[in-house]
Scaffold this active site. Structure first.
Site, PDB file in Angstrom:
ATOM      1  CE1 TYR A  59      27.744  55.402  89.376  1.00 61.76           C
ATOM      2  CE2 TYR A  59      27.214  53.201  88.610  1.00 61.76           C
ATOM      3  CZ  TYR A  59      27.951  54.363  88.432  1.00 61.76           C
ATOM      4  OH  TYR A  59      28.775  54.561  87.624  1.00 61.76           O
ATOM      5  CB  ALA A  75      17.753  54.973  89.633  1.00 60.15           C
TER       6      ALA A  75
END
Length: 274
Positions: free
Chosen positions: A179, A181
């Site tokens: 999430y 990233a």
């Protein structure tokens, strides 16, 4: 005398991921309509068995209910089931918007992957789960932005893209690798697109909400969230989806005509430096 937001009357907006009753997408779609936009709302085509208990009790009908709300405000609205991470689906959506509305002025990339097996240590993160999160959050934002930016540039009338990122992309918290990233990448994509599309009069910005009272919080106990809020948010409360929507509407308005390439936190003061 308060400043009235201008520049949205009669404009056409597309808002992805807008079908949940208690969600940022729904509020953005409705507030854009309230500001004068005709709105196309997209969703994944959830079946009633996937509705929350709250939605079932209210007789909710996903994106169709959002369209009803917009039409009550006197604006045109269309609901489209679309997969933002599928190129053919995105191109079909664009063609439908152009055929029905003549073009698009505002794109809000709000669709995001639901939490499902991704909130684990990176050493335990399944590659298929990683791919699913990146597919929706990043690939979907890219495909939608590319297609609709081409259309905006082709019309020669400029436009506005608002990407819904997250402070998670700046915090990079433990057990949120996929999430975080994906949301950090959305912020980087926002900056690059703003530089590239600016000469065509297209502004690109991102909003980074903090803890917001949507149905996405329902899978954690309320007391856990409350403890987190009290420990981390100076304003001592979660935000409402409408408060994020107001920021999105501002970014789409004439009053934000000099704002582009930004990733604004809407988080009650949680991140005060980044």
């Amino acid at each position: 005398m308060p400043v009235q937001l201008t520049g949205l009357d009669g404009k056409v907006a597309v808002v992805t991921g807008a079908g949940r009753m208690r969600s940022i997408g729904r509020e953005i779609a409705v507030e854009l309509a309230r500001a004068g936009c005709d709105v196309v709302v997209t969703g994944t085509g959830r079946t009633p068995d996937r509705y929350t208990d709250e939605e079932k009790a209210a007789g909710w009908r996903d994106i169709e209910s959002v369209v009803d709300e917009i039409r009550v405000l006197g604006r045109r609205a269309t609901a489209v089931v679309a997969d933002v991470a599928d190129e053919d689906s995105v191109n079909s959506l664009l063609a439908q918007v152009q055929a029905e509305f003549g073009g698009v002025d505002v794109l809000v990339n709000n669709a995001a992957a639901a939490r499902a097996g991704d909130r684990v240590p990176v050493t335990e993160l399944d590659v298929d789960v990683w791919d699913r999160v990146l597919r929706v959050n990043l690939r979907g934002t890219f495909l939608m932005s590319r297609a609709f930016a081409r259309a905006m540039a082709g019309r020669g009338a400029g436009g506005c893209i608002v990407n819904i990122s997250s402070i998670g992309g700046k915090l990079g918290g433990a057990n949120t690798a996929a999430y975080a990233a994906s949301k950090a990448a959305v912020q980087s994509l926002t900056s690059s697109m703003a530089k590239e599309l600016g000469p065509s009069g297209i502004r690109v910005n991102a909003l980074c909400p903090g803890v917001t009272s949507t149905s996405r919080l329902d899978d954690w106990p309320a007391d856990v969230w409350q403890q987190y809020v009290e420990a981390n948010i100076p304003l001592q409360r979660a935000g409402s989806p409408r408060e994020v929507a107001w920021a999105a509407v501002f970014l789409a308005s004439d009053q934000a005509a000099w704002v582009s390439g930004q990733s604004w936190n809407v988080d009650g003061g949680q991140l005060t430096i980044r």
